[in-house]
Write a protein that holds these residues in place. Structure first.
Motif, PDB file in Angstrom:
ATOM      1  N   MET A   1      12.491  53.406  -9.648  1.00  8.85           N
ATOM      2  CA  MET A   1      11.426  54.352  -9.329  1.00  8.85           C
ATOM      3  C   MET A   1      11.970  55.773  -9.358  1.00  8.85           C
ATOM      4  SD  MET A   1       9.133  54.574  -5.859  1.00  8.85           S
ATOM      5  CE  MET A   1       7.938  55.873  -5.624  1.00  8.85           C
ATOM      6  N   LYS A   2      11.268  56.670 -10.027  1.00  5.55           N
ATOM      7  CA  LYS A   2      11.668  58.062 -10.075  1.00  5.55           C
ATOM      8  C   LYS A   2      10.974  58.820  -8.954  1.00  5.55           C
ATOM      9  CE  LYS A   2      12.058  62.077 -13.098  1.00  5.55           C
ATOM     10  NZ  LYS A   2      11.808  62.624 -14.454  1.00  5.55           N
ATOM     11  N   HIS A   3      11.770  59.408  -8.060  1.00  3.45           N
ATOM     12  CA  HIS A   3      11.213  60.106  -6.909  1.00  3.45           C
ATOM     13  C   HIS A   3      11.021  61.591  -7.214  1.00  3.45           C
ATOM     14  CE1 HIS A   3      11.716  56.715  -4.157  1.00  3.45           C
ATOM     15  NE2 HIS A   3      12.852  56.493  -4.773  1.00  3.45           N
ATOM     16  N   ASN A   4       9.902  62.113  -6.735  1.00  8.55           N
ATOM     17  CA  ASN A   4       9.639  63.546  -6.843  1.00  8.55           C
ATOM     18  C   ASN A   4       8.704  63.953  -5.700  1.00  8.55           C
ATOM     19  OD1 ASN A   4       6.883  62.992  -7.726  1.00  8.55           O
ATOM     20  ND2 ASN A   4       7.760  62.527  -9.738  1.00  8.55           N
ATOM     21  N   ALA A   5       8.338  65.226  -5.672  1.00  7.85           N
ATOM     22  CA  ALA A   5       7.522  65.740  -4.571  1.00  7.85           C
ATOM     23  C   ALA A   5       6.153  65.062  -4.496  1.00  7.85           C
ATOM     24  CB  ALA A   5       7.349  67.249  -4.726  1.00  7.85           C
ATOM     25  N   ASN A   7       5.396  61.780  -5.251  1.00  8.58           N
ATOM     26  CA  ASN A   7       5.353  60.385  -4.789  1.00  8.58           C
ATOM     27  C   ASN A   7       6.288  60.088  -3.622  1.00  8.58           C
ATOM     28  OD1 ASN A   7       7.954  60.137  -5.866  1.00  8.58           O
ATOM     29  ND2 ASN A   7       7.265  59.181  -7.763  1.00  8.58           N
ATOM     30  N   LEU A   8       7.048  61.082  -3.160  1.00 10.66           N
ATOM     31  CA  LEU A   8       7.917  60.862  -2.018  1.00 10.66           C
ATOM     32  C   LEU A   8       7.066  60.720  -0.752  1.00 10.66           C
ATOM     33  CD1 LEU A   8      11.016  60.728  -1.622  1.00 10.66           C
ATOM     34  CD2 LEU A   8      10.912  63.104  -0.862  1.00 10.66           C
ATOM     35  N   SER A  26      21.599  68.160   6.648  1.00 14.16           N
ATOM     36  CA  SER A  26      20.397  67.557   7.228  1.00 14.16           C
ATOM     37  C   SER A  26      19.344  67.274   6.164  1.00 14.16           C
ATOM     38  CB  SER A  26      19.821  68.463   8.325  1.00 14.16           C
ATOM     39  OG  SER A  26      19.472  69.734   7.820  1.00 14.16           O
ATOM     40  N   LEU A  27      19.270  68.124   5.136  1.00 10.87           N
ATOM     41  CA  LEU A  27      18.348  67.863   4.026  1.00 10.87           C
ATOM     42  C   LEU A  27      18.748  66.589   3.289  1.00 10.87           C
ATOM     43  CD1 LEU A  27      16.077  68.584   2.043  1.00 10.87           C
ATOM     44  CD2 LEU A  27      17.703  70.069   0.844  1.00 10.87           C
ATOM     45  N   ALA A  28      20.045  66.413   3.067  1.00 10.74           N
ATOM     46  CA  ALA A  28      20.523  65.219   2.373  1.00 10.74           C
ATOM     47  C   ALA A  28      20.184  63.955   3.157  1.00 10.74           C
ATOM     48  CB  ALA A  28      22.031  65.318   2.145  1.00 10.74           C
ATOM     49  N   VAL A  29      20.367  63.992   4.476  1.00 11.23           N
ATOM     50  CA  VAL A  29      20.054  62.824   5.307  1.00 11.23           C
ATOM     51  C   VAL A  29      18.556  62.560   5.302  1.00 11.23           C
ATOM     52  CG1 VAL A  29      20.118  61.878   7.642  1.00 11.23           C
ATOM     53  CG2 VAL A  29      22.079  63.153   6.765  1.00 11.23           C
ATOM     54  N   ARG A  30      17.761  63.601   5.413  1.00  9.49           N
ATOM     55  CA  ARG A  30      16.304  63.429   5.441  1.00  9.49           C
ATOM     56  C   ARG A  30      15.814  62.759   4.161  1.00  9.49           C
ATOM     57  NH1 ARG A  30      11.680  67.945   4.616  1.00  9.49           N
ATOM     58  NH2 ARG A  30       9.883  66.703   5.259  1.00  9.49           N
ATOM     59  N   LEU A  31      16.270  63.238   2.998  1.00 10.29           N
ATOM     60  CA  LEU A  31      15.831  62.656   1.728  1.00 10.29           C
ATOM     61  C   LEU A  31      16.323  61.222   1.580  1.00 10.29           C
ATOM     62  CD1 LEU A  31      16.265  65.602  -0.801  1.00 10.29           C
ATOM     63  CD2 LEU A  31      14.132  64.611   0.031  1.00 10.29           C
ATOM     64  N   THR A  32      17.551  60.984   1.992  1.00 13.83           N
ATOM     65  CA  THR A  32      18.094  59.624   1.912  1.00 13.83           C
ATOM     66  C   THR A  32      17.249  58.651   2.720  1.00 13.83           C
ATOM     67  OG1 THR A  32      20.356  60.450   1.626  1.00 13.83           O
ATOM     68  CG2 THR A  32      20.103  58.177   2.374  1.00 13.83           C
ATOM     69  N   MET A  33      16.902  59.023   3.937  1.00 17.03           N
ATOM     70  CA  MET A  33      16.118  58.138   4.784  1.00 17.03           C
ATOM     71  C   MET A  33      14.715  57.917   4.224  1.00 17.03           C
ATOM     72  SD  MET A  33      18.151  57.042   7.072  1.00 17.03           S
ATOM     73  CE  MET A  33      16.934  56.222   8.124  1.00 17.03           C
ATOM     74  N   LYS A  34      14.126  58.931   3.616  1.00 23.73           N
ATOM     75  CA  LYS A  34      12.803  58.763   3.010  1.00 23.73           C
ATOM     76  C   LYS A  34      12.845  57.728   1.884  1.00 23.73           C
ATOM     77  CE  LYS A  34      10.427  63.174   3.812  1.00 23.73           C
ATOM     78  NZ  LYS A  34       9.048  62.683   4.000  1.00 23.73           N
ATOM     79  N   LEU A  36      15.299  55.301   1.452  1.00 23.49           N
ATOM     80  CA  LEU A  36      15.713  53.982   1.937  1.00 23.49           C
ATOM     81  C   LEU A  36      14.629  53.311   2.774  1.00 23.49           C
ATOM     82  CD1 LEU A  36      19.454  54.568   2.913  1.00 23.49           C
ATOM     83  CD2 LEU A  36      18.501  53.737   0.749  1.00 23.49           C
ATOM     84  N   GLY A  37      13.856  54.092   3.549  1.00 21.35           N
ATOM     85  CA  GLY A  37      12.703  53.532   4.239  1.00 21.35           C
ATOM     86  C   GLY A  37      12.968  53.075   5.660  1.00 21.35           C
ATOM     87  N   ASP A  38      11.939  52.463   6.257  1.00 23.39           N
ATOM     88  CA  ASP A  38      11.961  52.186   7.693  1.00 23.39           C
ATOM     89  C   ASP A  38      12.818  50.981   8.074  1.00 23.39           C
ATOM     90  OD1 ASP A  38      10.331  50.257   6.580  1.00 23.39           O
ATOM     91  OD2 ASP A  38       8.711  50.478   8.032  1.00 23.39           O
ATOM     92  N   ARG A  39      13.234  50.170   7.123  1.00 21.96           N
ATOM     93  CA  ARG A  39      14.094  49.028   7.447  1.00 21.96           C
ATOM     94  C   ARG A  39      15.554  49.382   7.131  1.00 21.96           C
ATOM     95  NH1 ARG A  39      11.926  44.427   8.794  1.00 21.96           N
ATOM     96  NH2 ARG A  39      13.563  43.114   7.879  1.00 21.96           N
ATOM     97  N   THR A  40      15.967  50.538   7.657  1.00 17.23           N
ATOM     98  CA  THR A  40      17.314  51.057   7.402  1.00 17.23           C
ATOM     99  C   THR A  40      18.084  51.151   8.712  1.00 17.23           C
ATOM    100  OG1 THR A  40      16.552  52.333   5.489  1.00 17.23           O
ATOM    101  CG2 THR A  40      18.627  53.007   6.497  1.00 17.23           C
ATOM    102  N   PHE A  41      19.317  50.704   8.699  1.00 13.21           N
ATOM    103  CA  PHE A  41      20.219  50.771   9.844  1.00 13.21           C
ATOM    104  C   PHE A  41      21.331  51.756   9.496  1.00 13.21           C
ATOM    105  CE2 PHE A  41      17.909  46.907  10.193  1.00 13.21           C
ATOM    106  CZ  PHE A  41      17.839  46.582  11.543  1.00 13.21           C
ATOM    107  N   ALA A  42      21.516  52.771  10.328  1.00 11.10           N
ATOM    108  CA  ALA A  42      22.448  53.854  10.014  1.00 11.10           C
ATOM    109  C   ALA A  42      23.622  53.899  10.983  1.00 11.10           C
ATOM    110  CB  ALA A  42      21.721  55.196  10.029  1.00 11.10           C
TER     111      ALA A  42
END
Length: 295
Positions: A1-5, A7-8, A26-34, A36-42
């Motif tokens: 899937m190609k992510h952009n503004a 469909n993110l 913090s921007l890098a972490v925010r985009l990564t979590m978006k 990876l989604g809600d079933r992510t363990f960090a």
């Protein structure tokens, strides 16, 4: 899937943190979590992102996250992944977010072990080129000429006298499943690589270049521009390693000005012309090697 503004997802999984204005990490972490989604363990070691995210009674992560010992990001993430598998919990992602010091120096052994075992984790190094959380000390990823509290600049020293440790190639030397470099200055490339990490079975590694206004001494509104200039000037490169091969994602015919990149940062204002020539010479040698062996 190609992510952009377009469909993110609008859903936030890293929100309400206390990081400095203009923080690239913090921007890098925010985009990564978006992505990876809600079933992510960090798993996060001591560092800027754990310091600004786990402040009682507020927590910036809306998913499961834990602070690890400084040296143990790779090991803790690997244990979390193994625990999820043992419990039969499926369709999850385990990610470690560590800084440059927590990756290239203090955390290198645990990361190397995780790659050697091919643990099913994503390891992300947010590289702001010094130990920013503890007072801007030099790390193994601090570039030549950088003024930090442990690499002062003066008549006899240009600041740091060593070049950045080549973490990307060190990780690739393990024959890792997937590794890449990225920059918050090129978000499309960054998001595509996060997606690749998400879909990699086994260990994947992403090295993200992320400016720090506080530690670098630059205005907070130029973070993205600086991250782009670093790539355009050739001081940072965008590349991937997969299936045993290296690939350059961006191969500029001409480099943008190194001086324009350096002169807006307080950490480099002391540099002499001779120091800048040392930086350029190292860049040119590195690019000659990459173009010869990777293209």
């Amino acid at each position: 899937m190609k992510h952009n503004a377009r469909n993110l997802t609008n859903q936030e999984f890293f929100y309400g943190h206390k990081a400095c204005g203009g923080c690239g990490e913090s921007l890098a972490v925010r985009l990564t979590m978006k992505i990876l989604g809600d079933r992510t363990f960090a798993a996060l070691p001591a560092g800027c992102m754990s310091a600004v995210s786990f402040i009682y009674p507020n927590m910036a992560f809306t998913t499961n996250a834990i602070i690890t010992p400084f040296a143990s990001t790779g090991a803790v993430a690997a244990g979390m992944s193994a625990g999820l598998r043992a419990l039969g919990i499926e369709d999850t992602h385990t990610v470690g977010f560590a800084g440059d010091g927590g990756t290239a120096d203090i955390g290198l052994q645990a990361l190397s072990g995780a790659i050697d075992r091919n643990d099913d984790i994503i390891y992300i190094c947010n590289d702001n080129e010094a130990y920013m959380n503890t007072g801007i000390q030099k790390s193994g990823l601090t570039p030549y000429g950088t003024k930090t509290t442990t690499s002062p600049a003066g008549d006899n020293l240009p600041g740091s006298v060593t070049m950045k440790k080549n973490m990307f190639e060190i990780v690739a030397a393990h024959d890792i499943a997937y590794a890449a470099t990225a920059s918050v200055g090129y978000l499309d490339d960054l998001m595509a690589k996060i997606e690749k990490c998400k879909n990699t079975k086994g260990t994947s590694y992403l090295h993200i270049f992320a400016p720090c206004p506080t530690g670098w001494g630059h205005e907070s509104n130029i973070t993205i521009d600086l991250a782009k200039q670093a790539v355009d000037s050739g001081l940072i490169y965008l590349a991937e390693y997969e299936n045993g091969e290296f690939k350059l994602n961006k191969n500029p015919k001409e480099f943008a000005s190194v001086e324009d990149y350096l002169k807006v940062q307080g950490r480099f204002k002391h540099l002499k012309d001779s120091d800048i020539e040392v930086i350029k010479a190292h860049r040119d040698k590195k690019w000659a090697k990459m173009r010869k062996n990777w293209l």
